[in-house]
Design an enzyme around this catalytic site. Structure first.
Site, PDB file in Angstrom:
ATOM      1  N   CYS A 100      -1.003  33.710  -3.872  1.00  0.00           N
ATOM      2  CA  CYS A 100      -0.632  33.768  -5.292  1.00  0.00           C
ATOM      3  C   CYS A 100      -1.276  34.949  -6.010  1.00  0.00           C
ATOM      4  O   CYS A 100      -0.715  35.475  -6.974  1.00  0.00           O
ATOM      5  CB  CYS A 100      -0.995  32.465  -5.997  1.00  0.00           C
ATOM      6  SG  CYS A 100      -2.721  31.962  -5.781  1.00  0.00           S
ATOM      7  N   HIS A 156      -2.244  33.917 -13.211  1.00  0.00           N
ATOM      8  CA  HIS A 156      -3.176  34.891 -12.645  1.00  0.00           C
ATOM      9  C   HIS A 156      -2.917  36.253 -13.295  1.00  0.00           C
ATOM     10  O   HIS A 156      -1.783  36.752 -13.289  1.00  0.00           O
ATOM     11  CB  HIS A 156      -2.969  35.021 -11.131  1.00  0.00           C
ATOM     12  CG  HIS A 156      -3.483  33.863 -10.338  1.00  0.00           C
ATOM     13  ND1 HIS A 156      -4.133  32.784 -10.890  1.00  0.00           N
ATOM     14  CD2 HIS A 156      -3.436  33.619  -8.985  1.00  0.00           C
ATOM     15  CE1 HIS A 156      -4.468  31.923  -9.920  1.00  0.00           C
ATOM     16  NE2 HIS A 156      -4.060  32.411  -8.774  1.00  0.00           N
ATOM     17  N   ASN A 216       0.925  31.418 -11.236  1.00  0.00           N
ATOM     18  CA  ASN A 216       0.429  31.264  -9.869  1.00  0.00           C
ATOM     19  C   ASN A 216       0.987  30.071  -9.119  1.00  0.00           C
ATOM     20  O   ASN A 216       1.053  30.087  -7.883  1.00  0.00           O
ATOM     21  CB  ASN A 216      -1.098  31.202  -9.864  1.00  0.00           C
ATOM     22  CG  ASN A 216      -1.645  30.083 -10.718  1.00  0.00           C
ATOM     23  OD1 ASN A 216      -1.482  30.097 -11.931  1.00  0.00           O
ATOM     24  ND2 ASN A 216      -2.281  29.102 -10.103  1.00  0.00           N
TER      25      ASN A 216
END
Length: 365
Positions: free
Chosen positions: A158, A253, A340
């Site tokens: 991710c 993220h 993510n």
């Protein structure tokens, strides 16, 4: 599609498994008919097995509540009910490798969220917009496994999704980054946690995520690799170095990225933004159900992208970029953001399965 494909979810009680179930509710091509988990959940209905541990913000879909959870080790039992499976099992790497191959050998395709097979030479690791051509190695994998329709495909980590698409778009346009420095600021759901599970993450930052920096530096190179003698050979460049930091965010993220191009290949800021905004891939061409209409958005405001405002861009399947500017040591720097557990985990795997279905790798048994 006349009839939906029957889907099983291995590791369906964990956070990524729950995300799979949430994303597949009312999916036009796929229907969840089997859920497998550890022996302690087997024999219970999915609703009973989850108890108070449902971690999604949307309610548990009614269609899965009464499905009786199977033991994930009952490979034949699960495989007999499905056309393919998503894998999000929580086991050791060696156990995951073994059980995913066991499922594939029952002629059941496996689309895996796990890292165990990411470096198996004949297992493609795919971001559908970036390297769909790697799916061709599946035919070599089938020969090794002795299957006709069973195989394994994996999605990458991710952490790379917030910056690798931006670098890839530039590579495709003929502008090869030579050196990349990235610091990722990673949400707690990447560890399968919520703040309820992990209260010590509130108002906290942890400057270490085990194994993450190696994945962030090496996995883009495998995506940019090529097939040679039935195996994927990773690319040699660019040189990527990273730091990966856990931050008190639930989902999303963020990456702060610095990049230098090959000598004499520097573009203008306007040219880079144009390349990003115009980039699309095979999922967009095929109009896959989960594909973002616009894969990469560039945001002009200096204070974007922000998790609170941009993490759900294109239902979490898109990537947001901002703050592109020249740097005193590198050519340019920018900030990227991706969801993510959607683009970076379950959603990315669903998009892979859609591509495999469109290309007839996955069919009804």
């Amino acid at each position: 599609m006349d009839k939906k494909l029957r889907v099983g979810i291995l590791g369906g009680t964990g956070m990524v498994g729950q995300r799979f179930i949430s994303l597949l509710e009312n999916h036009p091509w796929f229907e969840v008919v089997a859920i497998a988990a550890s022996p302690r959940s087997a024999g219970k209905t999915y609703e009973e097995a989850i108890g108070g541990r449902w971690k999604m913000t949307t309610p548990m879909p009614e269609a899965v509540k009464k499905i009786v959870v199977k033991d994930v080790s009952d490979v034949q039992g699960v495989s007999s009910e499905v056309d393919f499976v998503f894998s999000a099992v929580d086991m050791t790497k060696e156990e995951i490798k073994k059980i995913e191959e066991e499922y594939a050998k029952t002629e059941t395709p496996v689309v895996s969220n796990n890292s165990a097979h990411r470096w198996t030479p004949d297992v493609p690791m795919v971001v559908p917009e970036l390297n769909p051509e790697h799916l061709a190695v599946i035919e070599n994998q089938k020969k090794r496994l002795g299957t006709t329709r069973g195989f394994i495909v994996v999605k990458p980590n991710c952490s790379i999704q917030s910056y690798t698409p931006a670098l890839h778009a530039l590579k495709k346009a003929g502008y090869e980054p030579k050196t990349v420095v990235a610091t990722t600021y990673q949400a707690i759901s990447g560890a399968g946690k919520t703040f309820k599970d992990w209260p010590e993450m509130e108002h906290n930052i942890i400057p270490f995520i085990g194994g993450e920096e190696e994945k962030s530096e090496q996995e883009p190179l495998r995506i940019w690799g090529h097939i040679e003698n039935g195996q994927i050979v990773k690319a040699e460049s660019p040189v990527i170095t990273t730091q990966c930091i856990r931050v008190p965010i639930q989902d999303g993220h963020t990456a702060a990225v610095f990049m230098t191009f090959e000598d004499g290949k520097k573009l203008s800021k306007e040219e880079i933004i144009k390349i990003w905004r115009e980039f699309s891939g095979l999922p967009q061409e095929l109009n896959l159900p989960s594909a973002p209409k616009h894969f990469i958005q560039y945001l002009e405001d200096d204070n974007r992208p922000q998790v609170a405002l941009d993490v759900n861009y294109e239902n979490g399947f898109g990537v947001s970029i901002g703050r592109l500017r020249e740097d005193i040591l590198f050519d340019y720097k920018f900030v990227g953001l991706s969801h993510n557990t959607i683009r970076g985990a379950a959603g990315g795997a669903v998009l892979i399965a859609e591509l495999l279905t469109a290309q007839k790798y996955i069919t009804a048994k």
